[in-house]
Motif scaffolding. Structure first.
Motif, short mmCIF file in Angstrom:
data_model
loop_
_atom_site.label_atom_id
_atom_site.label_comp_id
_atom_site.label_asym_id
_atom_site.label_seq_id
_atom_site.Cartn_x
_atom_site.Cartn_y
_atom_site.Cartn_z
N LEU A 14 -5.71 -38.10 8.58
CA LEU A 14 -4.91 -39.20 9.14
C LEU A 14 -5.74 -40.13 10.01
O LEU A 14 -5.39 -41.29 10.18
CB LEU A 14 -3.72 -38.64 9.94
CG LEU A 14 -2.61 -38.02 9.08
CD1 LEU A 14 -1.62 -37.27 9.95
CD2 LEU A 14 -1.91 -39.09 8.25
N GLU A 15 -6.85 -39.63 10.55
CA GLU A 15 -7.75 -40.50 11.33
C GLU A 15 -8.47 -41.51 10.45
O GLU A 15 -8.86 -42.57 10.92
CB GLU A 15 -8.81 -39.66 12.05
CG GLU A 15 -8.35 -39.08 13.34
CD GLU A 15 -9.48 -38.37 14.07
OE1 GLU A 15 -9.32 -38.20 15.29
OE2 GLU A 15 -10.48 -38.01 13.44
N THR A 16 -8.65 -41.16 9.18
CA THR A 16 -9.44 -42.03 8.30
C THR A 16 -8.61 -43.05 7.56
O THR A 16 -9.19 -43.93 6.91
CB THR A 16 -10.23 -41.19 7.29
OG1 THR A 16 -9.33 -40.48 6.45
CG2 THR A 16 -11.16 -40.21 7.99
N THR A 17 -7.30 -42.95 7.61
CA THR A 17 -6.46 -43.90 6.87
C THR A 17 -5.15 -44.14 7.60
O THR A 17 -4.63 -43.25 8.28
CB THR A 17 -6.18 -43.41 5.44
OG1 THR A 17 -5.41 -44.41 4.76
CG2 THR A 17 -5.41 -42.11 5.42
N GLN A 18 -4.62 -45.33 7.46
CA GLN A 18 -3.31 -45.66 8.01
C GLN A 18 -2.19 -45.41 7.00
O GLN A 18 -1.02 -45.47 7.32
CB GLN A 18 -3.28 -47.13 8.47
CG GLN A 18 -4.24 -47.43 9.60
CD GLN A 18 -3.90 -46.63 10.85
OE1 GLN A 18 -2.76 -46.54 11.26
NE2 GLN A 18 -4.92 -46.04 11.45
N ASP A 19 -2.58 -45.13 5.77
CA ASP A 19 -1.63 -44.89 4.68
C ASP A 19 -1.26 -43.41 4.68
O ASP A 19 -1.97 -42.57 4.13
CB ASP A 19 -2.27 -45.31 3.35
CG ASP A 19 -1.31 -45.18 2.18
OD1 ASP A 19 -0.14 -44.80 2.37
OD2 ASP A 19 -1.77 -45.45 1.05
N VAL A 20 -0.13 -43.10 5.33
CA VAL A 20 0.27 -41.70 5.49
C VAL A 20 0.49 -41.00 4.14
O VAL A 20 -0.01 -39.88 3.95
CB VAL A 20 1.52 -41.58 6.40
CG1 VAL A 20 2.04 -40.15 6.45
CG2 VAL A 20 1.18 -42.08 7.80
N PRO A 21 1.20 -41.60 3.17
CA PRO A 21 1.35 -40.91 1.88
C PRO A 21 0.01 -40.62 1.21
O PRO A 21 -0.18 -39.54 0.63
CB PRO A 21 2.19 -41.87 1.05
CG PRO A 21 2.99 -42.63 2.06
CD PRO A 21 2.04 -42.81 3.21
N ALA A 22 -0.95 -41.54 1.30
CA ALA A 22 -2.27 -41.31 0.70
C ALA A 22 -3.01 -40.20 1.44
O ALA A 22 -3.67 -39.36 0.83
CB ALA A 22 -3.09 -42.60 0.72
N ALA A 23 -2.89 -40.18 2.76
CA ALA A 23 -3.54 -39.14 3.56
C ALA A 23 -2.94 -37.77 3.22
O ALA A 23 -3.67 -36.78 3.07
CB ALA A 23 -3.38 -39.43 5.05
N LEU A 24 -1.63 -37.70 3.09
CA LEU A 24 -0.98 -36.44 2.74
C LEU A 24 -1.40 -35.96 1.36
O LEU A 24 -1.65 -34.77 1.15
CB LEU A 24 0.55 -36.58 2.81
CG LEU A 24 1.14 -36.62 4.20
CD1 LEU A 24 2.61 -37.02 4.14
CD2 LEU A 24 0.97 -35.30 4.91
N ALA A 25 -1.50 -36.89 0.42
CA ALA A 25 -1.90 -36.53 -0.94
C ALA A 25 -3.34 -36.01 -0.95
O ALA A 25 -3.64 -34.99 -1.60
CB ALA A 25 -1.76 -37.72 -1.88
#
Length: 85
Positions: A14-25
């Protein structure tokens, strides 16, 4: 311990992206296989505690006698958690 490693890995993702669905995937793809593996072996060993002594001894002898089976419970122990290296 596995839950804490999963939480750390998710925080790193989550630190590396603001896109939560992409981070979760991405987190799920990287961490879930080891979590699933750990849960399967935990379930297996938990079930053995209810077996009669002779069957439990035979099962442990089988696990320790086959190199591949002997390595499986150690897989999580040798894993370097995401965010610690």
């Amino acid at each position: 311990a596995r839950a804490m490693m999963n939480a750390l890995a998710l925080a790193v993702e989550l630190e590396t992206t603001q896109d939560v669905p992409a981070a979760l995937a991405a987190w799920e793809q990287r961490e879930c296989p080891l979590t699933d593996h750990t849960q399967r072996w935990s379930t297996f060993y938990s079930a053995l505690t209810t077996w009669p002594d002779r069957l439990r001894s035979l099962a442990f002898a089988t696990v320790t006698g086959v190199p591949w089976l002997r390595r499986q419970p150690l897989r999580a122990m040798h894993h370097i958690p995401t965010g610690t290296a």
